[in-house]
Design a protein around this motif. Structure first.
Motif, PDB file in Angstrom:
ATOM      1  N   ASN A 202      40.206  35.459  45.125  1.00  0.00           N
ATOM      2  CA  ASN A 202      40.749  35.947  46.393  1.00  0.00           C
ATOM      3  C   ASN A 202      40.391  37.414  46.622  1.00  0.00           C
ATOM      4  N   TRP A 203      40.425  38.179  45.546  1.00  0.00           N
ATOM      5  CA  TRP A 203      40.085  39.596  45.656  1.00  0.00           C
ATOM      6  C   TRP A 203      38.623  39.774  46.054  1.00  0.00           C
ATOM      7  N   GLU A 204      37.741  39.006  45.414  1.00  0.00           N
ATOM      8  CA  GLU A 204      36.323  39.096  45.735  1.00  0.00           C
ATOM      9  C   GLU A 204      36.064  38.641  47.171  1.00  0.00           C
ATOM     10  N   SER A 205      36.712  37.548  47.571  1.00  0.00           N
ATOM     11  CA  SER A 205      36.469  37.012  48.909  1.00  0.00           C
ATOM     12  C   SER A 205      37.009  37.930  50.004  1.00  0.00           C
ATOM     13  N   SER A 206      37.956  38.802  49.666  1.00  0.00           N
ATOM     14  CA  SER A 206      38.485  39.754  50.645  1.00  0.00           C
ATOM     15  C   SER A 206      37.643  41.013  50.735  1.00  0.00           C
ATOM     16  N   GLY A 207      36.489  40.997  50.074  1.00  0.00           N
ATOM     17  CA  GLY A 207      35.681  42.202  50.044  1.00  0.00           C
ATOM     18  C   GLY A 207      36.280  43.278  49.163  1.00  0.00           C
ATOM     19  N   ARG A 208      37.110  42.845  48.217  1.00  0.00           N
ATOM     20  CA  ARG A 208      37.800  43.752  47.292  1.00  0.00           C
ATOM     21  C   ARG A 208      38.672  44.771  48.033  1.00  0.00           C
ATOM     22  N   ARG A 209      39.231  44.361  49.135  1.00  0.00           N
ATOM     23  CA  ARG A 209      40.067  45.266  49.917  1.00  0.00           C
ATOM     24  C   ARG A 209      41.500  45.290  49.402  1.00  0.00           C
ATOM     25  N   ARG A 210      41.991  44.168  48.900  1.00  0.00           N
ATOM     26  CA  ARG A 210      43.388  44.129  48.438  1.00  0.00           C
ATOM     27  C   ARG A 210      43.524  44.836  47.086  1.00  0.00           C
ATOM     28  N   PRO A 211      44.652  45.466  46.850  1.00  0.00           N
ATOM     29  CA  PRO A 211      44.875  46.064  45.522  1.00  0.00           C
ATOM     30  C   PRO A 211      44.854  44.985  44.442  1.00  0.00           C
ATOM     31  N   TYR A 212      44.303  45.329  43.308  1.00  0.00           N
ATOM     32  CA  TYR A 212      44.177  44.385  42.188  1.00  0.00           C
ATOM     33  C   TYR A 212      44.841  45.033  40.977  1.00  0.00           C
ATOM     34  N   VAL A 213      45.973  44.481  40.568  1.00  0.00           N
ATOM     35  CA  VAL A 213      46.836  45.111  39.570  1.00  0.00           C
ATOM     36  C   VAL A 213      46.894  44.238  38.323  1.00  0.00           C
ATOM     37  N   THR A 214      46.764  44.864  37.162  1.00  0.00           N
ATOM     38  CA  THR A 214      46.894  44.152  35.877  1.00  0.00           C
ATOM     39  C   THR A 214      48.229  44.506  35.240  1.00  0.00           C
ATOM     40  N   THR A 256      44.223  38.611  55.168  1.00  0.00           N
ATOM     41  CA  THR A 256      44.379  39.772  56.050  1.00  0.00           C
ATOM     42  C   THR A 256      45.433  40.748  55.554  1.00  0.00           C
ATOM     43  N   ALA A 257      46.238  40.352  54.566  1.00  0.00           N
ATOM     44  CA  ALA A 257      47.273  41.237  54.025  1.00  0.00           C
ATOM     45  C   ALA A 257      46.610  42.238  53.082  1.00  0.00           C
ATOM     46  N   ALA A 258      45.930  43.211  53.656  1.00  0.00           N
ATOM     47  CA  ALA A 258      45.048  44.088  52.875  1.00  0.00           C
ATOM     48  C   ALA A 258      45.782  44.971  51.891  1.00  0.00           C
ATOM     49  N   ASP A 259      47.073  45.248  52.123  1.00  0.00           N
ATOM     50  CA  ASP A 259      47.805  46.141  51.242  1.00  0.00           C
ATOM     51  C   ASP A 259      48.635  45.406  50.198  1.00  0.00           C
ATOM     52  N   VAL A 260      48.730  44.075  50.301  1.00  0.00           N
ATOM     53  CA  VAL A 260      49.543  43.295  49.359  1.00  0.00           C
ATOM     54  C   VAL A 260      48.747  43.083  48.079  1.00  0.00           C
ATOM     55  N   PRO A 261      49.275  43.508  46.919  1.00  0.00           N
ATOM     56  CA  PRO A 261      48.491  43.433  45.674  1.00  0.00           C
ATOM     57  C   PRO A 261      48.322  42.004  45.161  1.00  0.00           C
ATOM     58  N   LEU A 262      47.199  41.782  44.516  1.00  0.00           N
ATOM     59  CA  LEU A 262      46.960  40.596  43.700  1.00  0.00           C
ATOM     60  C   LEU A 262      47.173  40.992  42.249  1.00  0.00           C
ATOM     61  N   MET A 263      47.723  40.082  41.467  1.00  0.00           N
ATOM     62  CA  MET A 263      48.130  40.436  40.114  1.00  0.00           C
ATOM     63  C   MET A 263      47.334  39.647  39.074  1.00  0.00           C
ATOM     64  N   ASN A 264      46.829  40.365  38.097  1.00  0.00           N
ATOM     65  CA  ASN A 264      46.182  39.769  36.922  1.00  0.00           C
ATOM     66  C   ASN A 264      47.113  39.966  35.739  1.00  0.00           C
ATOM     67  N   SER A 462      53.151  50.089  48.600  1.00  0.00           N
ATOM     68  CA  SER A 462      53.562  51.257  49.375  1.00  0.00           C
ATOM     69  C   SER A 462      52.581  52.416  49.208  1.00  0.00           C
ATOM     70  N   LEU A 463      52.136  52.639  47.995  1.00  0.00           N
ATOM     71  CA  LEU A 463      51.160  53.699  47.747  1.00  0.00           C
ATOM     72  C   LEU A 463      49.837  53.417  48.449  1.00  0.00           C
ATOM     73  N   THR A 464      49.395  52.177  48.372  1.00  0.00           N
ATOM     74  CA  THR A 464      48.109  51.807  48.966  1.00  0.00           C
ATOM     75  C   THR A 464      48.101  52.075  50.465  1.00  0.00           C
ATOM     76  N   TRP A 474      39.238  48.443  47.753  1.00  0.00           N
ATOM     77  CA  TRP A 474      40.242  48.939  46.812  1.00  0.00           C
ATOM     78  C   TRP A 474      39.570  49.796  45.740  1.00  0.00           C
ATOM     79  N   ASN A 475      40.099  51.002  45.567  1.00  0.00           N
ATOM     80  CA  ASN A 475      39.614  51.917  44.540  1.00  0.00           C
ATOM     81  C   ASN A 475      40.724  52.125  43.516  1.00  0.00           C
ATOM     82  N   PRO A 476      40.608  51.524  42.325  1.00  0.00           N
ATOM     83  CA  PRO A 476      41.700  51.626  41.343  1.00  0.00           C
ATOM     84  C   PRO A 476      41.977  53.052  40.891  1.00  0.00           C
ATOM     85  N   ARG A 477      41.029  53.959  41.105  1.00  0.00           N
ATOM     86  CA  ARG A 477      41.252  55.340  40.676  1.00  0.00           C
ATOM     87  C   ARG A 477      42.206  56.091  41.599  1.00  0.00           C
ATOM     88  N   LEU A 478      42.494  55.503  42.751  1.00  0.00           N
ATOM     89  CA  LEU A 478      43.422  56.159  43.664  1.00  0.00           C
ATOM     90  C   LEU A 478      44.850  56.155  43.138  1.00  0.00           C
TER      91      LEU A 478
END
Length: 598
Positions: A202-214, A256-264, A462-464, A474-478
């Motif tokens: 899902n993250w890849e298909s969104s163009g890596r726009r959604r936050p990706y959290v481990t 389309t929920a660009a700010d909602v994180p995906l969780m690993n 909220s931060l995103t 999504w830039n994880p360094r942010l």
């Protein structure tokens, strides 16, 4: 290539025939010279049309037979068959040892001595030298002989420690604990790893726009002595189920929920805590002293400070259970780690008469989640234990939805009860007519783990929304762990988190939880698995982060269990202690008097 001949029709002769046939059919030269040597003439040149033998003098052998090649006819025009590629030569001037035809002398064509690096000894030494780092590589990337897994598949790092596979994994390349009886633990890991793949897709298909959290779950997943039909890791399994529900919630969001994180989710195993633990009267865990075990030491410290007339505090492992504990008519309070509670109950089982009332801290809810351990407890022994998730039972969730319109409770109830094919939980919960599915309550630690994950994910969301440029990937360094921690506290100042298990509020200076709803649940018989625990006491608002002067007085410590009991309000018609005996507390230590709440 040098081929040593043996006799008519041998493998060398057949090889020459095949080489000639291939050359004849392809009409192509190849850079291969085959020298076939025999003691006797291999072919009858007169009958097979093979060119006549070219004599070679012994002194020409060391020159590679070049003079003979020049004298011979050699390959010419179109060949009639494969024999046109043959150039028979004979070493003249010698006689066969058996008096045969001329040319049967000893074989003088021999290969040069091999180079030093071509010796078998060198080759064997080189293989051994390469094997040493390979063993280290296999230990790191394959897990060693006891913890083998597929390399280069997800984030996996495990090694064998005392017969246990300790490390972490986020893919089906490795899962922890394949022992019989632990199938539920295995299946929830499989589900998490399946959802990890789906979240990544899902993250890849969104163009890596959604936050990706481990998020890493660290627990004890191996090492306990179990029977083949015993689920020994029920509490850990419930926690993984809670993370799976939170993960499933994010996966269900639209792209389309660009700010909602995906969780690993990374599943990590620290090994058996009991093998590394110490049992004491108040019990501490993981090879720690009382001072090192903050959970227990603060509890004991507050007992000594707030409860007068303590008669004794002793080491359970070295002293054992005193005889006067048997049949004690007050309240016996277990203030320690759940992993030692089973041994404590075994000591009580030697008593001819059981204590009137046994109360335990919230660590024991892990014990109560394990059906096999409960069956081995003393029969007929009642227990009251602390719980941090009294609002996340099926009955409580439905009541919150119906009476208060609680959206958090409604969402969690929907997630755990759905029967969708791709649901997070193997068996839906809260599907029975009375709020609980047969034998499948929510599980106390499901709600706790779910709230822990959602709390962090909402801080990331909220931060995103504030720091990421619009429409950017999504830039994880942010965002780092410190930023997330700070955001949790900032949001807490505006409004405490409301989750499946109720309200969670943190102290503004250090992130210490205050104001947590804590209940005491009672079962009349620990071994009765059909009896659901019922709430008999509830503690609410023991912290009150901004409403009790914390901003003026500074950091507030976490209330101890005794203070929580003091602040508790009895539920209507409920009795924590038998009538007439409410002035007694026994926290594995004698107490003469405990003031009543208020």
């Amino acid at each position: 290539m040098l081929v040593k001949g043996a006799g008519p029709g041998d493998a060398g002769e057949r090889l020459l025939g095949l080489v000639g046939k291939v050359r004849y059919e392809t009409e192509q030269w190849d850079p291969l010279l085959v020298v076939y040597a025999r003691r006797r003439r291999p072919w009858d040149t007169a009958t097979q049309g093979i060119p006549a033998l070219v004599p070679v003098r012994p002194e020409e052998v060391g020159q590679g037979g070049r003079a003979a090649w020049e004298r011979g006819p050699g390959p010419g025009g179109p060949a009639a068959d494969g024999t046109a590629w043959l150039l028979p030569v004979e070493i003249s001037g010698t006689s066969a040892p058996d008096g045969g035809e001329d040319g049967g002398g000893p074989l003088v064509i021999a290969p040069d001595a091999p180079r030093w690096y071509a010796h078998r000894t060198f080759a064997a030494a080189l293989c051994l030298a390469l094997l040493v780092p390979l063993l280290g590589w296999s230990q790191q990337w394959l897990g060693g002989p006891d913890c083998l897994h597929r390399p280069f598949s997800g984030q996996v790092s495990v090694r064998s420690v005392g017969g246990e596979c300790v490390g972490y994994s986020d893919s089906d390349a490795f899962r922890f604990n394949d022992q019989p009886g632990q199938e539920k633990l295995q299946r929830i890991q499989d589900k998490l790893f399946e959802q990890n793949r789906e979240a990544r897709e899902n993250w890849e298909s969104s163009g890596r726009r959604r936050p990706y959290v481990t998020i890493v779950h660290l627990g004890t997943l191996t090492g306990r002595n179990t029977n083949d039909d015993e689920e020994a890791y029920a509490a850990e399994r419930q926690e993984l189920e809670g993370l799976a529900v939170a993960q499933y919630q994010g996966i269900q969001q639209p792209a389309t929920a660009a700010d909602v994180p995906l969780m690993n989710v990374v599943v990590a195993n620290a090994g058996n805590q009991k093998a590394r633990g110490t049992r004491v009267y108040y019990t501490v865990g993981e090879r720690s002293s009382l001072q090192e075990d903050i959970y227990v030491s603060t509890l004991v410290e507050q007992l000594r400070e707030k409860v007068g007339n303590l008669e004794y505090v002793e080491d359970f492992e070295s002293k054992g259970l005193r005889k006067e504990e048997c049949g004690y008519r007050g309240m016996l309070f277990f203030a320690g780690r759940w992993s030692e509670f089973h041994d404590f109950l075994r000591a009580l089982d030697t008593c001819e008469e059981q204590p009137l009332l046994l109360v335990a801290d919230d660590s024991v809810n892990r014990y109560m989640a394990n059906p096999s351990l409960r069956r081995s407890a003393p029969a007929g022994l009642p227990l009251v234990f602390a719980s941090k998730a009294p609002l996340a039972t099926c009955e409580a969730l439905r009541l919150r939805v119906e009476k208060d319109g609680d959206r958090r409770a409604a969402k969690f109830l929907q997630l755990v009860s759905t029967d969708a094919e791709d649901r997070a939980l193997e068996k839906p919960r809260c599907t029975g007519p009375d709020g609980d599915g047969p034998g499948e309550p929510v599980g106390e630690r499901v709600g706790l783990a779910y709230d822990s994950a959602v709390l962090l994910l909402e801080a990331v969301e909220s931060l995103t929304a504030r720091v990421r440029p619009s429409d950017g990937p999504w830039n994880p360094r942010l965002i780092g762990p410190v930023a997330v921690h700070t955001e949790v506290l900032r949001r807490n100042l505006d409004r405490p988190f409301s989750g499946a298990t109720g309200r969670i509020e943190f102290h503004r200076d250090g992130g210490e939880p205050v104001g947590r709803t804590i209940s005491f649940l009672r079962v009349d018989d620990i071994t009765d698995l059909d009896e659901p625990p019922r709430e008999v006491f509830r503690c609410e608002g023991t912290g009150g982060g901004r409403r009790d002067g914390l901003r003026r007085t500074g950091r507030r410590r976490r209330p101890s269990a005794v203070e929580q009991v003091r602040a508790a309000r009895p539920l209507e018609g409920a009795h924590l202690l038998p009538p007439g005996r409410r002035d007694l507390l026994h926290v594995l230590a004698r107490v003469d008097h405990l003031p009543q709440p208020g």
